[in-house]
Design a protein around this motif. Structure first.
Motif, PDB file in Angstrom:
ATOM      1  N   THR A   1       7.892  -1.137  -3.966  1.00 60.56           N
ATOM      2  CA  THR A   1       7.199  -0.891  -4.035  1.00 60.56           C
ATOM      3  C   THR A   1       5.737  -1.412  -3.940  1.00 60.56           C
ATOM      4  OG1 THR A   1       8.087  -2.123  -6.198  1.00 60.56           O
ATOM      5  CG2 THR A   1       6.262  -2.325  -6.358  1.00 60.56           C
ATOM      6  N   ILE A   2       5.524  -1.828  -3.193  1.00 57.51           N
ATOM      7  CA  ILE A   2       4.905  -2.487  -1.374  1.00 57.51           C
ATOM      8  C   ILE A   2       4.167  -1.242  -0.525  1.00 57.51           C
ATOM      9  CG2 ILE A   2       4.043  -4.129   0.164  1.00 57.51           C
ATOM     10  CD1 ILE A   2       5.812  -6.346  -0.804  1.00 57.51           C
TER      11      ILE A   2
ATOM     12  N   LEU B   1       5.004   2.031  -1.843  1.00 59.70           N
ATOM     13  CA  LEU B   1       4.501   3.117  -2.101  1.00 59.70           C
ATOM     14  C   LEU B   1       2.826   2.291  -2.782  1.00 59.70           C
ATOM     15  CD1 LEU B   1       7.311   3.057  -4.701  1.00 59.70           C
ATOM     16  CD2 LEU B   1       6.779   5.093  -2.325  1.00 59.70           C
ATOM     17  N   GLY B   2       2.711   1.039  -2.611  1.00 55.68           N
ATOM     18  CA  GLY B   2       1.248   1.147  -3.173  1.00 55.68           C
ATOM     19  C   GLY B   2       0.391   1.191  -2.003  1.00 55.68           C
ATOM     20  N   THR B   3       0.905   0.974  -0.814  1.00 55.68           N
ATOM     21  CA  THR B   3       0.338   1.127   0.125  1.00 55.68           C
ATOM     22  C   THR B   3      -0.172   2.402   0.600  1.00 55.68           C
ATOM     23  OG1 THR B   3       1.342  -1.286   1.307  1.00 55.68           O
ATOM     24  CG2 THR B   3      -0.036   0.697   2.850  1.00 55.68           C
TER      25      THR B   3
ATOM     26  N   ILE C   1      -0.707   4.367  -1.724  1.00 56.68           N
ATOM     27  CA  ILE C   1      -2.167   4.940  -2.965  1.00 56.68           C
ATOM     28  C   ILE C   1      -3.423   4.868  -1.844  1.00 56.68           C
ATOM     29  CG2 ILE C   1      -2.940   4.201  -4.738  1.00 56.68           C
ATOM     30  CD1 ILE C   1      -0.525   3.619  -5.510  1.00 56.68           C
ATOM     31  N   VAL C   2      -3.334   3.815  -0.984  1.00 57.74           N
ATOM     32  CA  VAL C   2      -4.186   2.962   0.246  1.00 57.74           C
ATOM     33  C   VAL C   2      -5.174   4.429   0.758  1.00 57.74           C
ATOM     34  CG1 VAL C   2      -5.389   1.993   1.792  1.00 57.74           C
ATOM     35  CG2 VAL C   2      -3.965   0.861  -0.525  1.00 57.74           C
TER      36      VAL C   2
ATOM     37  N   HIS D   1       3.951  -5.615   7.486  1.00 62.77           N
ATOM     38  CA  HIS D   1       4.891  -4.553   7.004  1.00 62.77           C
ATOM     39  C   HIS D   1       5.985  -4.921   8.410  1.00 62.77           C
ATOM     40  CE1 HIS D   1       2.759  -4.451   3.446  1.00 62.77           C
ATOM     41  NE2 HIS D   1       2.728  -2.735   3.477  1.00 62.77           N
TER      42      HIS D   1
ATOM     43  N   TYR E   1       7.797   5.748   2.858  1.00 66.42           N
ATOM     44  CA  TYR E   1       7.712   5.580   1.469  1.00 66.42           C
ATOM     45  C   TYR E   1       6.125   5.389   0.864  1.00 66.42           C
ATOM     46  CZ  TYR E   1      12.830   4.738   0.798  1.00 66.42           C
ATOM     47  OH  TYR E   1      14.138   4.856  -0.109  1.00 66.42           O
ATOM     48  N   GLU E   2       4.974   5.317   2.352  1.00 68.19           N
ATOM     49  CA  GLU E   2       3.773   5.357   1.807  1.00 68.19           C
ATOM     50  C   GLU E   2       2.937   6.815   2.409  1.00 68.19           C
ATOM     51  OE1 GLU E   2       2.320   1.775   4.546  1.00 68.19           O
ATOM     52  OE2 GLU E   2       1.930   3.231   5.953  1.00 68.19           O
TER      53      GLU E   2
ATOM     54  N   GLY F   1       3.945   7.199  -1.703  1.00 68.22           N
ATOM     55  CA  GLY F   1       2.892   7.337  -2.204  1.00 68.22           C
ATOM     56  C   GLY F   1       1.659   7.665  -2.560  1.00 68.22           C
TER      57      GLY F   1
ATOM     58  N   THR G   1       0.106   9.934  -5.883  1.00 67.26           N
ATOM     59  CA  THR G   1      -1.022   9.550  -5.979  1.00 67.26           C
ATOM     60  C   THR G   1      -1.815  10.423  -5.874  1.00 67.26           C
ATOM     61  OG1 THR G   1      -1.412   7.440  -5.004  1.00 67.26           O
ATOM     62  CG2 THR G   1      -3.662   8.792  -5.817  1.00 67.26           C
TER      63      THR G   1
END
Length: 296
Positions: A66-67, A69-71, A73-74, A166, A178-179, A182, A186
């Motif tokens: 989850t972390i 995937l959130g990164t 997005i950035v 990370h 995974y980044e 993500g 997005t």
């Protein structure tokens, strides 16, 4: 944390590769959101294929996933604003704005990684900003591109510092994969929101497909994985300092292509040379200070 000469050379090679990113973004006849959609999609697909031959001793937990995937997005939003900045101005303006990443990193790294604030980093960051101002000059017609470029620099700093955190507990391959996912999701959501996620999305010229593949495989999959791996040996601030060579490489590449075509749109003023010397000087001073600290 101190790297060897090998790590600094690898960082410089990666930055040189990233120097082509802005030029490719300007050449590809697509909007910024579509470029990033394909860039991250190609990168994620290639990483899935590499995964069949790459075995990692460490996997990620659902929370870590989850972390990441959130990164991602950035990362996606950073690349979107980066290409948008170039579309709104020039390659020179877009990539030089990225040098302000150093200043943002000097602020964010101590906050996120819980380390001591260093006066030397702020001084070097201000030197970098001075170099940026001299290189760009005052170009009021590019104010929108500069504004978006500075937002992109902040996002680059944020995900760079996050990756520095990370890499302490997660493998670089999983971080990159995974980044990319993500960011890809997005951009798909953004395209869907603008009603451009349809079959017409794939109506792209052969030349643009070639550029997208280079952007996705060389400038993203390979370069991004190596840059994350380097976080094991170099601090996020040091990496961001090295990235200040990207605008210099990008402008030189753009100038070279312009001369070859007989279409020079990227012009170098005396401010470019002075600003470049300041940026390069700041990078060498940072490397010297980091090596001196490691040796002591």
């Amino acid at each position: 944390m101190g790297g060897t000469l090998k790590h600094y050379l690898i960082l410089n090679l990666i930055v040189f590769v990233w120097g082509f990113t802005g030029v490719l973004g300007k050449e590809i006849d697509l909007s910024a959101d579509k470029i990033v959609f394909f860039r991250m999609g190609i990168a994620f697909t290639s990483l899935l294929l590499i995964g069949f031959f790459y075995t990692s001793k460490r996997s990620v937990t659902p929370v870590q996933l989850t972390i990441l995937l959130g990164t991602g997005i950035v990362v996606g939003l950073h690349w979107f604003t980066f290409f948008q900045s170039i579309k709104l101005s020039t390659v020179s303006v877009g990539v030089v704005c990225m040098s302000s990443t150093t200043l943002f990193t000097a602020i964010l790294e101590p906050l996120i990684l819980k380390r001591t604030w260093l006066l030397s980093e702020f001084i070097l960051s201000l030197a970098i900003v001075t170099g940026i101002v001299l290189i760009i000059g005052f170009e009021p017609q590019y104010i929108s591109g500069i504004t978006v470029g500075l937002i992109s620099a902040f996002l680059a700093s944020l995900f760079g510092v996050l990756n520095g955190k990370h890499i302490r507990t997660m493998p670089s391959f999983q971080i990159t994969k995974y980044e990319m996912l993500g960011g890809f999701v997005t951009m798909a959501i953004i395209l869907a929101g603008t009603n451009t996620l349809d079959q017409n999305l794939f109506e792209i010229s052969q030349t643009d497909w070639i550029y997208l593949l280079i952007l996705g495989l060389v400038c993203t999959t390979a370069a991004f994985m190596i840059s994350v791996w380097l976080m094991k040996f170099l601090t996020p601030f040091t990496v961001s300092m090295g990235l200040n060579m990207e605008p210099i490489y990008a402008i030189i590449i753009a100038l070279t292509l312009g001369y070859v075509r007989g279409e020079v749109s990227e012009k170098m003023s005396i401010g470019f040379y002075i600003g470049t010397c300041i940026i390069i000087g700041a990078i060498f001073i940072n490397g010297y200070l980091k090596n001196k600290k490691t040796a002591s």
